[in-house]
Structures are given as C-alpha cells and as structure tokens.
Write a protein that holds these residues in place. Structure first.
Motif, PDB file in Angstrom:
ATOM      1  N   ALA A   1      33.375  28.513  12.313  1.00 62.29           N
ATOM      2  CA  ALA A   1      31.872  28.857  11.383  1.00 62.29           C
ATOM      3  C   ALA A   1      32.016  30.009  10.770  1.00 62.29           C
ATOM      4  O   ALA A   1      31.524  29.890   9.547  1.00 62.29           O
ATOM      5  N   PHE A   2      32.756  31.023  11.108  1.00 65.51           N
ATOM      6  CA  PHE A   2      32.822  32.159  10.187  1.00 65.51           C
ATOM      7  C   PHE A   2      33.707  31.977   8.977  1.00 65.51           C
ATOM      8  O   PHE A   2      33.370  32.440   7.872  1.00 65.51           O
ATOM      9  N   THR A   3      34.669  30.974   9.084  1.00 67.38           N
ATOM     10  CA  THR A   3      35.609  30.880   7.937  1.00 67.38           C
ATOM     11  C   THR A   3      34.746  29.958   6.884  1.00 67.38           C
ATOM     12  O   THR A   3      34.786  30.108   5.884  1.00 67.38           O
ATOM     13  N   MET A   4      33.952  28.905   7.338  1.00 67.24           N
ATOM     14  CA  MET A   4      33.218  28.066   6.654  1.00 67.24           C
ATOM     15  C   MET A   4      32.090  29.092   5.772  1.00 67.24           C
ATOM     16  O   MET A   4      32.075  28.887   4.751  1.00 67.24           O
TER      17      MET A   4
ATOM     18  N   LEU B   1      40.728  25.497  -3.541  1.00 68.74           N
ATOM     19  CA  LEU B   1      40.675  26.196  -2.499  1.00 68.74           C
ATOM     20  C   LEU B   1      41.506  25.855  -1.334  1.00 68.74           C
ATOM     21  O   LEU B   1      41.585  24.653  -1.151  1.00 68.74           O
ATOM     22  N   ALA B   2      42.045  26.751  -0.723  1.00 71.32           N
ATOM     23  CA  ALA B   2      42.701  26.451   0.358  1.00 71.32           C
ATOM     24  C   ALA B   2      42.408  27.193   1.694  1.00 71.32           C
ATOM     25  O   ALA B   2      41.622  28.082   1.434  1.00 71.32           O
ATOM     26  N   PHE B   3      42.821  26.981   2.858  1.00 77.65           N
ATOM     27  CA  PHE B   3      42.320  27.594   4.214  1.00 77.65           C
ATOM     28  C   PHE B   3      43.505  27.878   5.021  1.00 77.65           C
ATOM     29  O   PHE B   3      44.768  27.363   4.743  1.00 77.65           O
ATOM     30  N   PHE B   4      43.317  28.617   6.022  1.00 83.03           N
ATOM     31  CA  PHE B   4      44.388  29.291   6.973  1.00 83.03           C
ATOM     32  C   PHE B   4      43.786  29.394   8.309  1.00 83.03           C
ATOM     33  O   PHE B   4      42.943  30.095   8.487  1.00 83.03           O
ATOM     34  N   PHE B   5      44.454  28.635   9.123  1.00 87.21           N
ATOM     35  CA  PHE B   5      43.810  28.493  10.621  1.00 87.21           C
ATOM     36  C   PHE B   5      44.881  29.011  11.464  1.00 87.21           C
ATOM     37  O   PHE B   5      46.279  29.007  11.413  1.00 87.21           O
ATOM     38  N   ASN B   6      44.359  29.137  12.724  1.00 84.52           N
ATOM     39  CA  ASN B   6      45.212  29.722  13.906  1.00 84.52           C
ATOM     40  C   ASN B   6      45.622  28.384  14.636  1.00 84.52           C
ATOM     41  O   ASN B   6      44.533  27.646  14.759  1.00 84.52           O
ATOM     42  N   ALA B   7      46.776  28.248  15.326  1.00 80.66           N
ATOM     43  CA  ALA B   7      47.052  27.333  16.107  1.00 80.66           C
ATOM     44  C   ALA B   7      47.132  27.935  17.753  1.00 80.66           C
ATOM     45  O   ALA B   7      47.909  28.692  17.843  1.00 80.66           O
TER      46      ALA B   7
ATOM     47  N   SER C   1      46.272  28.047  22.085  1.00 85.20           N
ATOM     48  CA  SER C   1      46.883  27.394  23.210  1.00 85.20           C
ATOM     49  C   SER C   1      46.342  26.374  24.021  1.00 85.20           C
ATOM     50  O   SER C   1      46.895  25.644  24.732  1.00 85.20           O
ATOM     51  N   ASP C   2      44.824  26.381  23.675  1.00 78.13           N
ATOM     52  CA  ASP C   2      44.219  25.078  24.373  1.00 78.13           C
ATOM     53  C   ASP C   2      44.479  23.773  23.465  1.00 78.13           C
ATOM     54  O   ASP C   2      43.930  23.509  22.348  1.00 78.13           O
ATOM     55  N   PHE C   3      45.431  23.153  23.630  1.00 76.64           N
ATOM     56  CA  PHE C   3      46.159  22.076  23.104  1.00 76.64           C
ATOM     57  C   PHE C   3      45.189  21.238  22.335  1.00 76.64           C
ATOM     58  O   PHE C   3      45.172  20.825  21.010  1.00 76.64           O
ATOM     59  N   PHE C   4      44.159  20.285  23.166  1.00 75.79           N
ATOM     60  CA  PHE C   4      43.196  19.607  22.609  1.00 75.79           C
ATOM     61  C   PHE C   4      42.183  19.833  21.858  1.00 75.79           C
ATOM     62  O   PHE C   4      41.581  19.525  20.894  1.00 75.79           O
ATOM     63  N   GLU C   5      41.587  21.420  22.276  1.00 76.14           N
ATOM     64  CA  GLU C   5      40.538  22.149  21.564  1.00 76.14           C
ATOM     65  C   GLU C   5      41.071  22.243  19.937  1.00 76.14           C
ATOM     66  O   GLU C   5      40.273  22.384  19.153  1.00 76.14           O
ATOM     67  N   GLU C   6      42.412  22.721  19.866  1.00 78.30           N
ATOM     68  CA  GLU C   6      43.077  23.111  18.891  1.00 78.30           C
ATOM     69  C   GLU C   6      43.066  21.780  17.540  1.00 78.30           C
ATOM     70  O   GLU C   6      42.791  22.186  16.589  1.00 78.30           O
ATOM     71  N   ILE C   7      43.493  20.764  18.340  1.00 76.98           N
ATOM     72  CA  ILE C   7      43.480  19.476  17.479  1.00 76.98           C
ATOM     73  C   ILE C   7      42.032  19.095  17.063  1.00 76.98           C
ATOM     74  O   ILE C   7      41.862  19.138  15.945  1.00 76.98           O
ATOM     75  N   ALA C   8      41.129  19.061  18.029  1.00 77.52           N
ATOM     76  CA  ALA C   8      39.898  19.147  17.719  1.00 77.52           C
ATOM     77  C   ALA C   8      39.097  19.906  16.572  1.00 77.52           C
ATOM     78  O   ALA C   8      38.476  19.362  15.636  1.00 77.52           O
ATOM     79  N   LYS C   9      39.654  21.263  16.835  1.00 79.30           N
ATOM     80  CA  LYS C   9      39.141  22.083  15.723  1.00 79.30           C
ATOM     81  C   LYS C   9      39.622  21.983  14.451  1.00 79.30           C
ATOM     82  O   LYS C   9      38.691  22.047  13.395  1.00 79.30           O
ATOM     83  N   PHE C  10      40.755  21.680  14.249  1.00 78.33           N
ATOM     84  CA  PHE C  10      41.322  21.295  12.863  1.00 78.33           C
ATOM     85  C   PHE C  10      40.484  19.870  12.145  1.00 78.33           C
ATOM     86  O   PHE C  10      40.171  19.890  11.032  1.00 78.33           O
ATOM     87  N   ARG C  11      40.387  19.065  13.094  1.00 74.30           N
ATOM     88  CA  ARG C  11      39.648  17.876  12.655  1.00 74.30           C
ATOM     89  C   ARG C  11      38.006  18.097  12.440  1.00 74.30           C
ATOM     90  O   ARG C  11      37.537  17.586  11.408  1.00 74.30           O
ATOM     91  N   ALA C  12      37.559  18.986  13.326  1.00 73.35           N
ATOM     92  CA  ALA C  12      36.130  19.351  13.066  1.00 73.35           C
ATOM     93  C   ALA C  12      35.745  19.966  11.809  1.00 73.35           C
ATOM     94  O   ALA C  12      34.884  19.831  10.884  1.00 73.35           O
ATOM     95  N   ALA C  13      36.598  20.964  11.474  1.00 73.73           N
ATOM     96  CA  ALA C  13      36.806  21.864  10.518  1.00 73.73           C
ATOM     97  C   ALA C  13      36.743  21.122   9.032  1.00 73.73           C
ATOM     98  O   ALA C  13      36.312  21.412   7.938  1.00 73.73           O
ATOM     99  N   ARG C  14      37.710  20.087   9.178  1.00 77.37           N
ATOM    100  CA  ARG C  14      38.182  19.091   7.750  1.00 77.37           C
ATOM    101  C   ARG C  14      36.700  18.431   7.547  1.00 77.37           C
ATOM    102  O   ARG C  14      36.293  18.317   6.485  1.00 77.37           O
TER     103      ARG C  14
ATOM    104  N   LEU D   1      32.397  20.766  18.673  1.00 80.85           N
ATOM    105  CA  LEU D   1      32.902  21.899  18.028  1.00 80.85           C
ATOM    106  C   LEU D   1      32.404  22.165  16.682  1.00 80.85           C
ATOM    107  O   LEU D   1      31.725  23.096  16.254  1.00 80.85           O
ATOM    108  N   GLU D   2      32.154  20.840  15.964  1.00 83.08           N
ATOM    109  CA  GLU D   2      31.339  20.849  14.670  1.00 83.08           C
ATOM    110  C   GLU D   2      30.016  21.313  14.908  1.00 83.08           C
ATOM    111  O   GLU D   2      29.413  21.942  13.912  1.00 83.08           O
ATOM    112  N   GLN D   3      29.112  20.743  15.787  1.00 84.28           N
ATOM    113  CA  GLN D   3      27.908  21.006  15.938  1.00 84.28           C
ATOM    114  C   GLN D   3      27.693  22.650  16.333  1.00 84.28           C
ATOM    115  O   GLN D   3      26.745  23.095  15.791  1.00 84.28           O
ATOM    116  N   GLU D   4      28.530  23.116  17.235  1.00 81.87           N
ATOM    117  CA  GLU D   4      28.273  24.417  17.714  1.00 81.87           C
ATOM    118  C   GLU D   4      28.543  25.333  16.420  1.00 81.87           C
ATOM    119  O   GLU D   4      27.931  26.551  16.142  1.00 81.87           O
TER     120      GLU D   4
END
Length: 549
Positions: free
Chosen positions: A248-251, A275-281, A283-296, A408-411
């Motif tokens: 959210a804060f990145t967007m 424009l490019a972005f920079f994210f953290n990976a 340790s919560d494996f599935f939440e991180e995968i979902a985070k990247f997809r939600a941000a996109r 994640l996208e909704q939140e």
C-alpha cells in the motif's frame, strides 16, 4: 460449504482431530491475516480468470509482465555491493561479474547518501562503511573502471543525492565517448520512502519531489533505457511493516510520483513504462508470492483506472527484489543460507525481474567474497537446478495463493483510500500516518517474538551454546584517510573559477522551476564535489527535520 466438504469434515476431519489435535495457537500470515485450515474452489468462486488473472504479458499482469517470463530470459542476478574506496568496490564488482553476476548494484556509504564529502566532520567514522565513498567524478571513474557501461546494466541505490550520482554516471560515459542513450540501469530516486522508513533525506519533501521529477523527466527525454526511479517497498518492510503495508505505501508513493510528473504536462505513457519497483522477499513463503502478484495486479488497475494509461507498458509493474536483511540472525548465521534460499524462491515464483540474495554474514558485517559467492550461487541453483523457471507462474491456481492474493490487494486498497482521505502521500507523511502504522506493526511483531508466539529459529527457540562466528569483512580505517587525501588533491588541481561558476549556475536554476539535471551534470564535469553540490541546493531549499510528537 459444499455437501462434499461437509461430508469430509464429519467423516474424515473430525475423527482425525480427536486423535491428533491441531497445534495450539492461531494460524496467520506474517501480516496477521488469518489462514484457514483448507482452501477449496469455493474460495475462488468470485475470481474471474480473464479480469483477475489473465495471461502472462496481458492485463492485469497477475501472472507476469512477459509472455514467456523465465523461459525467454532469466531474471537479472544483481548482487548489491560496495564498500571502502572506489578501488575496493571496483574489485568486488569485477569479481562478481566473473562469477556469473549479470548486473551491477551499487551501495553507497552514508556520507554519500546524505550529501557530505568524506572530509566533512559528520562523515567521520562512516566513510566506506556501509557502501562505497564517492566524492567526485574522479571517484566515479575509478568505481566503473573496466566496466562496459554500454553493455552492463547498473543499479544505484541512492535517493536524496540521486541526481548527483546519475550525473556522475552520465559524465563517466561521456568521457569514454559512450552515447548516454545506450546506458541502461536504475537509480533508486525514491525519496518519499526516506521520510516514511529510512531517514536519509536532506531537503524538505517539496524540493525532494521536484528533484525526483527532474530525474524522471530528464531520463524520459535523454536516457530511454534507464529506469529513473525504483519505488521501494523494501525499506518500508525492513522498518517493520506488514506485507499489506509494503504494497500500500509503495503504491501510494508511486501515485505521488506519477502526479508530480503529470503536473509538468507530460503524458503518463511517455514516462510510466520506465518506472520500476523494489520489493522485499520476507520469510512467509506463500504470503510473499501472493504479495508480488497482488502488487502487479493493483498497479495495473491504478494505471488504467486512475491515470487512464493507454500503453500496456505503463501498466506493467516491473520490480527488483532483495531478500529480507531484517530476517537475518547473528545467532547461528549458517541458518541464514536457508532463509535466503526460500525468500529468493518466493521472489522467483512471484515473477521478479531481478534479484539480490543477502549473504549469511550480513547480520554481523559486510559480506566477504566467499559469502557473497554463496549468495549468488543460491540464485544460480534456483535458476538452473530446481526447474521452477521452466514454466510461467507455476503457483497459479492454488486455492490458497489466489485467495491470499485477492485479500492482500483488497487490504492494500483500504490503506490507499485512507491516504487519499488524508490528502495524499505528502500530507500523510507530514501527519506521520505511514510512520505510525509501521511502528505499530513492528511493535506487534517484536511482542510476538518476545513471547515466543512467533518462532525465530536459533533466537527464541532451538538455541545453541555455540558462540563462534564466521570470518567477517572489516573495512580498513585507513581508507578514510586515503579518501580525504584524494579529495584534497582534487581541490588543489581543479579549475576554481569553473567550479564557482558551475555552482552559481546551479543555485540560480534551483531558484526557478527549470530541470536541475543539466546544471548538476555541468557541475560534476567541472569537478565540483558531491558535498559542494548538495550544499548549493541546501542553500536554496533548506533542510528537513522530522516533526517530533
């Protein structure tokens, strides 16, 4: 609940729970989102494949920004490095390139980040410590010696002084006779997250936004292959945010930058594709995968619906990822190899365009050559041995991951709406909104660690009495003296009148609304130092002090 699921619960699950109860405590993601026992097709009943997922390379880009993803080209393996003097860092860069790294990523020391020369009193004890010291064009030439700038993509992690470092890079290319239109790379240039999470700001937010916009505008006109900004959620997450807040804060910051450039009368499709972005990976494996997809997906919708972008390239969220430095532990540092490998795998499964893997010893010191090589080899093993790069978005269709992506996208959208209500990103920063939200999240996390609710292996469980540490890298304190002497020699040899004239022109342009990149390039070519250029701008813009409550 379907009849079949109800039958499963009654006939299969309930008897099993009587014999083997589930583990005590709540099940939740690292962000605190509840994790259900089971996910089924019913959890995706409202998911529409065409509008919510689509195909790789097509809107809304949830499955990736390229039609072939890693089947066409692997992600760029861009190890972040830099320490000591320009000579020291140049040796490390050439070593990493020889080991198979495919792009440079430059770390600068704190004086360079804060706009101070190495002989400034506030630079004492910090020169070359967390990155390379760069004071002038001569340092930059040494840093980039024997690096083919027209072939190698370079990322520079720099913010408040980003215009100066980009100008230095351009000046080196010009001296070599390289057309700047051939240069490729990224300058971070995301000063908003400095006010939110990191603190290496110099000027007030208004002038800082102007400088960021000047870089974006200059690159749109002169550096077609350069990413003029890397909007960073990484440092927001390192400060203690949740995954939701990171998105959210990145967007929200990205929206502010787009607004700033559009205010200058530039069409969104003329600059947004770079424009490019920079994210953290983390340790919560599935939440991180979902985070990247939600941000996109969220970025694609913001660009289409909020900014009416027409070009698909404007809607593509292209991002670099770095594994979570804050997750590394000084206790049992060998465990960090495993953490980094899993974090890197989540970034790859999430569709990153480039990746840095942290070294096992970074909770103790700057990485040694051996630990840096192991970190790079981690990426190479993922790329060439695991098979995860053989098909596009292999995690797609997972009931859990798709449901979590939507959540994640909704939140994140809830946060964006709240920031809009507060008057936008700059207003929210002045109110300390993002800062307070991150601080609250970091406090909750630490409480969970301290209570043992959240397990950190080797820290609050599975401790070892072994106290030995691996060999660590130490920066020679004599390098600071060398850097200061080099700086004094430069001041004695350069053309003083040319320096004075360049700095005077810079101050005059700063007092107008004209783009500051041309006079900054002129200043670095005149051998003005980074500190002198920063001081000239301080004289016009002033400095920023965070409000204390």
């Amino acid at each position: 609940m379907s009849d079949r699921e109800q039958q499963w619960e009654e006939q299969t699950l309930r008897p099993a729970l009587k014999r083997w109860p589930e583990r005590a405590g709540s099940f939740k993601t690292a962000s605190g989102l509840p994790v259900e026992r089971l996910y089924t097709p019913e959890d995706l009943a409202e998911l529409d494949y065409d509008t919510d997922l689509g195909y790789p390379g097509d809107y809304p880009f949830a499955r990736g920004v390229q039609p072939t993803m890693y089947r066409g080209r692997l992600w760029t393996m861009r190890q972040y490095a830099g320490y000591g003097t320009a000579e020291e860092s140049n040796r490390r860069y050439r070593y990493l390139l020889a080991q198979g790294q495919t792009g440079l990523s430059v770390a600068f020391d704190l004086p360079t980040q804060m706009g101070y020369d190495s002989d400034h009193e506030l630079a004492m004890g910090e020169v070359g410590k967390v990155g390379v010291a760069i004071d002038s064009l001569r340092d930059m030439e040494v840093l980039l010696a024997e690096i083919p700038l027209e072939k190698v993509s370079t990322s520079m992690t720099i913010n408040a002084t980003a215009p100066i470092l980009l100008a230095l890079y351009i000046a080196v290319a010009r001296k070599r006779g390289i057309d700047e239109k051939l240069l490729s790379g990224t300058v971070q240039n995301d000063v908003l997250k400095e006010y939110i999470a990191r603190g290496t700001y110099i000027y007030p937010p208004g002038p800082s936004m102007r400088l960021a916009g000047d870089i974006i505008t200059y690159c749109a006109e002169n550096l077609p292959h350069w990413n003029p900004i890397s909007i960073s959620g990484y440092h927001i997450r390192e400060a203690g945010s949740t995954a939701v807040q990171e998105i959210a804060f990145t967007m929200a910051n990205a929206v502010a930058y787009v607004d700033e450039v559009r205010r200058r009368g530039i069409d969104v499709d003329d600059f947004a594709p770079r424009l490019a972005f920079f994210f953290n990976a983390h340790s919560d494996f599935f939440e991180e995968i979902a985070k990247f997809r939600a941000a996109r997906r969220l970025w694609a919708r913001i660009m289409k619906d909020r900014f009416a972008a027409d070009s698909p390239q404007s809607m593509m969220l292209r991002f670099h990822t770095q594994t979570a430095g804050s997750s590394l532990t000084a206790q049992q540092p060998e465990n960090n190899v495993v953490r980094v490998a899993l974090q890197a795998l989540s970034a790859v499964l999430g569709g990153t365009q480039s990746l840095h893997t942290n070294s096992l010893d970074e909770a103790l010191a700057l990485p040694t050559e051996q630990s840096a090589r192991t970190a790079l080899r981690t990426q190479q093993i993922i790329a060439y041995e695991t098979g995860v790069a053989s098909t596009i978005d292999p995690i797609a269709g997972s009931y859990y991951v798709e449901s979590l992506t939507t959540t994640l996208e909704q939140e994140a959208n809830h946060y964006l709406k709240e920031i809009d209500k507060l008057g936008g990103t700059l207003a929210a920063i002045e109110m300390q909104y993002q800062q307070n939200e991150i601080q609250d999240a970091a406090y909750r996390w630490q409480q969970e660690v301290d209570s043992g609710e959240r397990v950190i292996v080797g820290v609050n469980r599975f401790q070892s009495k072994t106290t030995g540490h691996p060999d660590i890298l130490s920066v020679d304190p004599g390098l600071q003296l060398e850097q200061r002497e080099r700086l004094h020699q430069l001041r004695g040899e350069r053309d003083g009148e040319r320096v004075y004239s360049s700095l005077e022109r810079l101050r005059n342009v700063a007092a107008t609304e004209s783009n500051l990149m041309p006079p900054i390039i002129e200043a670095v070519e005149s051998l003005c130092t980074l500190g002198e250029i920063s001081d000239a701008l301080r004289g016009v813009f002033g400095t920023y002090n965070e409000r204390g409550d």
